[in-house]
Design an enzyme around this catalytic site. Structure first.
Site: not given
Ligand code: UD1
Ligand code: CA
Length: 450
Positions: A8-9, A11, A15, A80, A140, A369, A405, A422
């Protein structure tokens, strides 16, 4: 058992306050995403699927530079973690085996931990990676009974009693692909965040009579990065671990905390690293070499017994053969320094090959170069390059040849020849004394006028 990684990448990483997608921020000079990919690679996956969203083009480039077979799926709206994994459904439609879900911003998970998760699948349908948190914060929480994991409750949705649980969710999951996507299809978004939580699959699995369990790991492995401060802290964790590994392997670090390593730095035993040395990506140093203080190395190979620095810079393509010496304020780029050759002071050697035992005098420059193209310089074995020689490439100097040299070498020099280029020196008797007198008189006149 076939394995598919889903990373998952998508986000944004608000921050981080950055134009660069969060997962591309480097730790030990390598993007976080690539750390996660390398940890996952230990499972020898048949499929690697990256869920990208923010900065998808950049993420794709970085992922495919690491693994050209990585597939990218887009999550255009971040609804999510379950919704994110669901984006891989089509890409894995024909896949049979286990899916392991990793997070691109959780770079430290160890390959052994992933192996334990996959092993735990023998006895359970669903395996979650948990950890005991010193400060459980907003993670979580895992609700367990014995070895059975009953459900995961998100901090936002947890009761006081649930928030008191210290066993937390890392987010990593291992599950049979078909089961995983069936469970995800049943996940809703009726919760405090209005998101599709991947964590909900645990309760759903239990409702269906499937078994779930948690495998646990060290908290440092699950470190997530959400801000620059956490990025710096994560780099510290990485460096501490990498330095300890090198010391255990028999490398001397004179001041370990001042040596900065890259994720892929390889150093052989009995090599000595003096203080304040920086390793960029792609460096291999063999046994028994010495890297003296304040040197900077990237993309290079240093053979046995070579001595580098102090204050040396080895750039990509620098290849130092056994016993080569590169001294202070010397820069080497895309060049071979053959066995026992010496480049000891204040030189630039780029796009070149320096033969065995050749000696490169102080201040020598390969002028590689021309403003448009790069050209090659070849220096033979046992050659002697006089101090302050400009080697205007393309040019070659033969074996056992010599340059005087201060020469500007524009034509090839044969084996055993000596090149001198030289202007001839002229000596003017008494001229220095006259000049001094003239200058002193001039200064005296000026001082009087003031
Ligand atoms: C999530 C977990 C939480 C856990 C925590 C650990 C869920 C609902 N919660 O929360 O239980 O303790 O990680 O760090 O899974 N991402 C996507 N698409 C989305 C949402 C997220 O690609 O729609 C990716 C984000 O880029 C990230 C990862 O999923 O790499 C986690 O997402 P994030 O929103 O940080 O989850 P947390 O709220 O931290
Ligand atoms: Ca997070």
């Amino acid at each position: 058992m076939s394995i598919a990684l889903v990373i998952l990448a998508a986000g944004k990483g608000t921050r981080m306050e950055s134009d660069l997608p969060k997962v591309l921020h480097p730790i030990a000079q390598v993007p976080m995403l690539v750390h996660a990919m390398r940890a996952g690679a230990a499972l020898e996956p048949d499929e690697v699927v990256i869920v990208a969203g923010h900065g998808a083009d950049q993420v794709t480039k970085a992922a495919q530079a690491e693994n050209e077979n990585a597939r990218i799926v887009l999550q255009t709206e971040q609804q999510g973690t379950a919704h994110a994994v669901d984006q891989a459904r089509e890409a894995l439609a024909d896949f049979e085996g286990d899916v392991v879900v990793l997070y691109g911003d959780t770079p430290f998970v160890q390959p052994e931990t992933l192996e334990r998760m996959v092993a735990a699948r023998t006895d359970h349908n669903l395996v979650i990676l948990g950890f005991h948190a010193a400060d459980p914060g907003r993670y979580g929480r895992l609700v367990t009974e014995g070895e059975h994991l009953q459900r995961i409750v998100e901090f936002k949705d947890a009761t006081e009693a649930e928030r008191a649980i210290t066993l937390c969710n890392s987010g990593l999951v291992a599950c049979d692909a078909k089961t995983l996507f069936d469970l995800i299809a049943a996940v809703g978004n009726d919760n405090a965040a209005g998101e599709y939580y991947l964590t909900d699959i645990v309760a759903l699995a239990n409702q269906r009579g499937l078994s779930a369990t948690a495998v646990t790991c060290e908290e440092t492995e699950t470190l997530g990065v959400n801000s620059r401060a956490e990025l710096a802290a994560a780099d510290d964790v990485f460096q501490a671990r990498a330095r300890a590994d090198l010391l255990a392997l028999g490398v001397t670090l004179m001041a370990p905390e001042t040596v900065y390593l890259a994720q892929d730095t390889v150093i052989g035993r009995d090599t000595v690293i003096e203080p304040n040395v920086v390793f960029g990506p792609g460096v291999t140093v063999e046994s028994g070499a010495t890297i003296r203080a304040f040197s900077h190395l990237e993309g290079c190979h240093v053979s046995r017994g070579a001595v580098i620095g102090p204050y040396a810079r080895l750039r990509p393509g620098a290849e130092l053969a056994e016993g080569a010496r590169v001294g202070n304020f010397v820069e080497i780029k895309n060049a071979l320094i053959d066995e026992g050759a010496k480049v000891n002071h204040l030189s630039y050697i780029g796009d070149a090959s320096v033969g065995a035992r050749a000696n490169i005098g102080a201040g020598t420059i390969t002028c590689n170069y021309d403003g448009v193209m790069k050209h090659q310089t070849t220096i033979g074995a046992d050659a002697f390059i006089g101090s302050n020689t400009m080697l205007v490439a393309p040019v070659s100097v033969g074996n056992h040849a010599m340059t005087a040299t201060g020469s500007v070498i524009t034509r090839n020099v044969d084996d055993e020849a000596m090149a001198i280029s030289r202007t001839k020196q002229e000596n003017k008797p008494g001229r220095a004394r006259k000049l001094f007198e003239m200058l002193k008189a001039k200064k005296a006149r000026r001082d009087k006028e003031r």
